[in-house]
Structure formats: C-alpha cells, structure tokens
Write an enzyme that holds these catalytic residues in place. Structure first.
Site, PDB file in Angstrom:
ATOM      1  N   SER A  16       0.834  -1.199   0.000  1.00 41.23           N
ATOM      2  CA  SER A  16       0.000   0.000   0.000  1.00 41.23           C
ATOM      3  C   SER A  16       0.869   1.249   0.000  1.00 41.23           C
ATOM      4  O   SER A  16       1.655   1.463   0.929  1.00 41.23           O
ATOM      5  CB  SER A  16      -0.903   0.012   1.233  1.00 41.23           C
ATOM      6  OG  SER A  16      -1.547   1.270   1.358  1.00 41.23           O
ATOM      7  N   HIS A  41      -1.313  -1.252  -4.236  1.00 42.24           N
ATOM      8  CA  HIS A  41      -2.564  -0.873  -3.591  1.00 42.24           C
ATOM      9  C   HIS A  41      -2.585   0.631  -3.363  1.00 42.24           C
ATOM     10  O   HIS A  41      -1.645   1.209  -2.804  1.00 42.24           O
ATOM     11  CB  HIS A  41      -2.710  -1.607  -2.259  1.00 42.24           C
ATOM     12  CG  HIS A  41      -4.054  -1.457  -1.627  1.00 42.24           C
ATOM     13  ND1 HIS A  41      -5.154  -2.192  -2.026  1.00 42.24           N
ATOM     14  CD2 HIS A  41      -4.490  -0.641  -0.640  1.00 42.24           C
ATOM     15  CE1 HIS A  41      -6.204  -1.853  -1.293  1.00 42.24           C
ATOM     16  NE2 HIS A  41      -5.826  -0.906  -0.444  1.00 42.24           N
ATOM     17  N   ASP A  43      -4.847   3.704  -1.782  1.00 41.52           N
ATOM     18  CA  ASP A  43      -5.950   4.093  -0.904  1.00 41.52           C
ATOM     19  C   ASP A  43      -6.386   5.521  -1.198  1.00 41.52           C
ATOM     20  O   ASP A  43      -5.623   6.470  -1.002  1.00 41.52           O
ATOM     21  CB  ASP A  43      -5.530   3.992   0.563  1.00 41.52           C
ATOM     22  CG  ASP A  43      -5.357   2.552   1.013  1.00 41.52           C
ATOM     23  OD1 ASP A  43      -6.296   1.762   0.815  1.00 41.52           O
ATOM     24  OD2 ASP A  43      -4.282   2.217   1.550  1.00 41.52           O
ATOM     25  N   MET A  45      -8.897   8.401  -0.130  1.00 39.08           N
ATOM     26  CA  MET A  45      -9.747   8.824   0.984  1.00 39.08           C
ATOM     27  C   MET A  45     -10.189  10.268   0.780  1.00 39.08           C
ATOM     28  O   MET A  45      -9.395  11.103   0.340  1.00 39.08           O
ATOM     29  CB  MET A  45      -8.992   8.703   2.309  1.00 39.08           C
ATOM     30  CG  MET A  45      -8.387   7.340   2.569  1.00 39.08           C
ATOM     31  SD  MET A  45      -7.556   7.293   4.175  1.00 39.08           S
ATOM     32  CE  MET A  45      -6.645   5.765   4.036  1.00 39.08           C
ATOM     33  N   HIS A  74      -8.494   1.364  -4.013  1.00 38.63           N
ATOM     34  CA  HIS A  74      -9.458   1.177  -2.920  1.00 38.63           C
ATOM     35  C   HIS A  74     -10.086   2.535  -2.607  1.00 38.63           C
ATOM     36  O   HIS A  74      -9.439   3.415  -2.038  1.00 38.63           O
ATOM     37  CB  HIS A  74      -8.707   0.604  -1.704  1.00 38.63           C
ATOM     38  CG  HIS A  74      -9.542   0.461  -0.482  1.00 38.63           C
ATOM     39  ND1 HIS A  74      -8.978   0.266   0.759  1.00 38.63           N
ATOM     40  CD2 HIS A  74     -10.894   0.473  -0.274  1.00 38.63           C
ATOM     41  CE1 HIS A  74      -9.937   0.175   1.674  1.00 38.63           C
ATOM     42  NE2 HIS A  74     -11.096   0.308   1.071  1.00 38.63           N
ATOM     43  N   MET A  76     -12.223   4.858  -0.583  1.00 37.57           N
ATOM     44  CA  MET A  76     -12.855   5.121   0.707  1.00 37.57           C
ATOM     45  C   MET A  76     -13.487   6.504   0.625  1.00 37.57           C
ATOM     46  O   MET A  76     -13.046   7.461   1.254  1.00 37.57           O
ATOM     47  CB  MET A  76     -11.825   5.014   1.835  1.00 37.57           C
ATOM     48  CG  MET A  76     -11.417   3.591   2.126  1.00 37.57           C
ATOM     49  SD  MET A  76     -10.081   3.448   3.336  1.00 37.57           S
ATOM     50  CE  MET A  76      -8.674   3.425   2.220  1.00 37.57           C
ATOM     51  N   MET A 145     -11.725  -5.111   5.477  1.00 39.61           N
ATOM     52  CA  MET A 145     -10.880  -4.240   6.291  1.00 39.61           C
ATOM     53  C   MET A 145     -10.629  -4.915   7.635  1.00 39.61           C
ATOM     54  O   MET A 145     -11.565  -5.269   8.347  1.00 39.61           O
ATOM     55  CB  MET A 145     -11.545  -2.885   6.502  1.00 39.61           C
ATOM     56  CG  MET A 145     -11.657  -2.033   5.251  1.00 39.61           C
ATOM     57  SD  MET A 145     -10.040  -1.616   4.529  1.00 39.61           S
ATOM     58  CE  MET A 145      -9.261  -0.718   5.882  1.00 39.61           C
ATOM     59  N   PHE A 151      -6.590   5.293   8.361  1.00 39.41           N
ATOM     60  CA  PHE A 151      -5.195   5.569   8.682  1.00 39.41           C
ATOM     61  C   PHE A 151      -4.369   4.301   8.591  1.00 39.41           C
ATOM     62  O   PHE A 151      -4.853   3.208   8.898  1.00 39.41           O
ATOM     63  CB  PHE A 151      -5.071   6.150  10.105  1.00 39.41           C
ATOM     64  CG  PHE A 151      -5.793   7.455  10.292  1.00 39.41           C
ATOM     65  CD1 PHE A 151      -5.180   8.659   9.970  1.00 39.41           C
ATOM     66  CD2 PHE A 151      -7.090   7.476  10.767  1.00 39.41           C
ATOM     67  CE1 PHE A 151      -5.858   9.856  10.137  1.00 39.41           C
ATOM     68  CE2 PHE A 151      -7.773   8.671  10.941  1.00 39.41           C
ATOM     69  CZ  PHE A 151      -7.148   9.874  10.616  1.00 39.41           C
ATOM     70  N   GLY A 152      -3.107   4.455   8.199  1.00 39.22           N
ATOM     71  CA  GLY A 152      -2.196   3.329   8.177  1.00 39.22           C
ATOM     72  C   GLY A 152      -1.603   3.089   9.562  1.00 39.22           C
ATOM     73  O   GLY A 152      -1.741   3.904  10.476  1.00 39.22           O
ATOM     74  N   GLY A 153      -0.921   1.937   9.707  1.00 38.61           N
ATOM     75  CA  GLY A 153      -0.209   1.656  10.937  1.00 38.61           C
ATOM     76  C   GLY A 153      -1.056   1.215  12.113  1.00 38.61           C
ATOM     77  O   GLY A 153      -0.585   1.206  13.252  1.00 38.61           O
ATOM     78  N   ASP A 184      -6.911  -5.912   4.437  1.00 36.55           N
ATOM     79  CA  ASP A 184      -6.179  -4.644   4.493  1.00 36.55           C
ATOM     80  C   ASP A 184      -6.210  -4.109   5.918  1.00 36.55           C
ATOM     81  O   ASP A 184      -7.280  -3.810   6.448  1.00 36.55           O
ATOM     82  CB  ASP A 184      -6.852  -3.645   3.536  1.00 36.55           C
ATOM     83  CG  ASP A 184      -6.131  -2.307   3.471  1.00 36.55           C
ATOM     84  OD1 ASP A 184      -5.118  -2.124   4.169  1.00 36.55           O
ATOM     85  OD2 ASP A 184      -6.600  -1.435   2.713  1.00 36.55           O
ATOM     86  N   GLY A 185      -5.017  -4.002   6.524  1.00 42.57           N
ATOM     87  CA  GLY A 185      -4.906  -3.400   7.842  1.00 42.57           C
ATOM     88  C   GLY A 185      -4.191  -4.281   8.843  1.00 42.57           C
ATOM     89  O   GLY A 185      -4.671  -5.368   9.154  1.00 42.57           O
ATOM     90  N   GLY A 186      -3.028  -3.841   9.306  1.00 42.91           N
ATOM     91  CA  GLY A 186      -2.295  -4.599  10.314  1.00 42.91           C
ATOM     92  C   GLY A 186      -1.731  -5.909   9.813  1.00 42.91           C
ATOM     93  O   GLY A 186      -1.470  -6.821  10.603  1.00 42.91           O
ATOM     94  N   GLY A 206       1.213  -2.179   4.176  1.00 45.53           N
ATOM     95  CA  GLY A 206       1.820  -0.861   4.034  1.00 45.53           C
ATOM     96  C   GLY A 206       3.104  -0.757   4.810  1.00 45.53           C
ATOM     97  O   GLY A 206       4.204  -0.872   4.267  1.00 45.53           O
TER      98      GLY A 206
END
Length: 239
Positions: A16, A41, A43, A45, A74, A76, A145, A151-153, A184-186, A206
């Site tokens: 990402s 990827h 994102d 937003m 993606h 959002m 998700m 938010f990333g991270g 997507d996420g973590g 990411g």
C-alpha cells in the site's frame, strides 16, 4: 492475474503506497515491483467517508506509467459511483468501493466492469460477511478491512479472522471459489498465518513493506508466511 478471475490458492502481496515516501513515489513503486510485489494498492480517501484525505485521480494517472503491476484502487469515498469510470480511465485495474458508502452497490459493480476493470466491494469491521451475499454473482474480489479504515499503521483486529472464514465458506457454497478475498490493515508476518488460513489470498501491506529497509525480504517474508498457511490448511483439510 490474467483474465477475469484471480482467485485460487496463490498468495499475492499488494504493498500500500499509503506508507510510501511520497517525495519519491515513483522510486518507491519501482522498488517494491522489483522486490516481487503482485499489485500496487492505492488508498483513496475523501475526508468524509473516513477522517483522512489522501490522493485522487492525478496520482493514479501519474503512477500508471511507472509500473506494469496491476493498480488496486481502494475507494474510501462517499458516492463512489460518481468516479468509478474516471479511476478506470486513469489506470486502475481493480476498483473496490465500500458497501457502506453507497445504496447502489450492484450498479457500481456493473459500472466498474463496463469500464473495463475488475470489480470489488470493501467492507469495514462492523459490516458482516452476510452483507455481500446478494452481490456474489457480480464480484471479482471482496476486500475485508482488518482495521478501521482511514489511517495506516493500525493494529489488526483479530475478530476479522472469523469474518474472512465465514465469507470464504459463503463464496465457495455459492459456486464462486474464483472470488478472491483481500485483507487490508495490520497485515504482517505475525497476522498473515491466521488470516490466510481463514481464506484470504490478497494481502495489503503498508508499513510491513514500505517500513522495511529491504522490501524484497519483507515481501518474501509475507509471501512465505502465507504459503505456509495455505499448505497447513490444505493438510488439515485432507486429515
């Protein structure tokens, strides 16, 4: 990833760019492509659907000539149907929009396909797998998700493993093993085994990729963890 389908057992890594250095974005994308990434990827937003603003059409257009990898966009954003064709024209190969962002999900999927891209729907942690049942025939992919979008991270939400498992069973029962599940996420080496064993095959990462000094090694670690989980799950099924 030729043809309409990209399901199956192969584990695909989608770095990402939300976690990339935007001052050197072209170099960052070339680096992960050389390191073995399968998709890029992106994102998007809008500050309305999620509490953050990132990038839009001009950046997608700028990225397209930089890489031969499929662009996994993606969205959002609210009212995604207003921009679907434009993102495909800008270079998106896969477009996902949030089920929660429009009352016209079926129409939106048709619009993406008509524009020439693969069509996916994304769901936030609060949305149950059952919500996509009426769309199964029109999907190429479902994006789950595994953090709250915006938010990333963020830390992976463990309850999403059961959601992916439920979704995979529902897709298979409907005769759609070709529909991939993206998460997507973590996503990192610690969270990959469980989520892949549950049925995910497209892994958005990411920080785990762009935060590493050696992107090739980072991508390889994620892929190896996923492939081992696929093997282990297959062996368990045989037993």
């Amino acid at each position: 990833m030729s043809g309409r389908s990209f399901g199956g057992e192969a584990v695909r890594i989608a770095p990402s760019i939300l976690s990339a250095d935007f001052g050197h974005l072209a170099d960052e994308i070339r680096d992960v492509e050389a390191g073995g990434a399968d998709l890029i990827h992106i994102d998007v937003m809008d500050g309305r659907f999620v509490p953050n603003i990132t990038i839009g059409l001009p950046v997608v257009r700028a990225i397209r000539p930089v890489t031969r990898l499929p662009l996994d966009v993606h969205l959002m954003i609210v009212e995604p149907e207003r921009y679907l064709a434009e993102f495909v024209a800008a270079g998106a190969d896969i477009v996902s929009f949030h089920l929660e962002a429009t009352p016209h999900a079926h129409r939106a999927l048709q619009m993406i396909r008509a524009a020439g891209a693969r069509a996916a729907v994304a769901i936030t942690p609060q949305t149950p797998a059952e919500a996509v049942r009426h769309l199964i025939r029109d999907l190429d992919m479902v994006l789950v998700m595994t953090v709250n979008p915006g938010f990333g991270g963020q830390a992976f939400i463990p309850q999403m493993v059961d959601k992916v498992r439920t979704l995979r069973a529902m897709l298979d029962a409907a005769g759609r093993p070709d529909v991939a599940i993206e998460v997507d996420g973590g996503i990192d080496a610690e969270t990959v085994p469980a989520i892949v064993a549950a049925g995910a095959r497209v892994l958005v990462a990411g920080t785990a990729v762009f935060g590493a000094r050696d992107r090739r090694a980072a991508i390889g670690t994620l892929r190896s963890a996923g492939e081992e989980a696929v093997k282990a799950a297959g062996g368990a099924a045989e037993r």
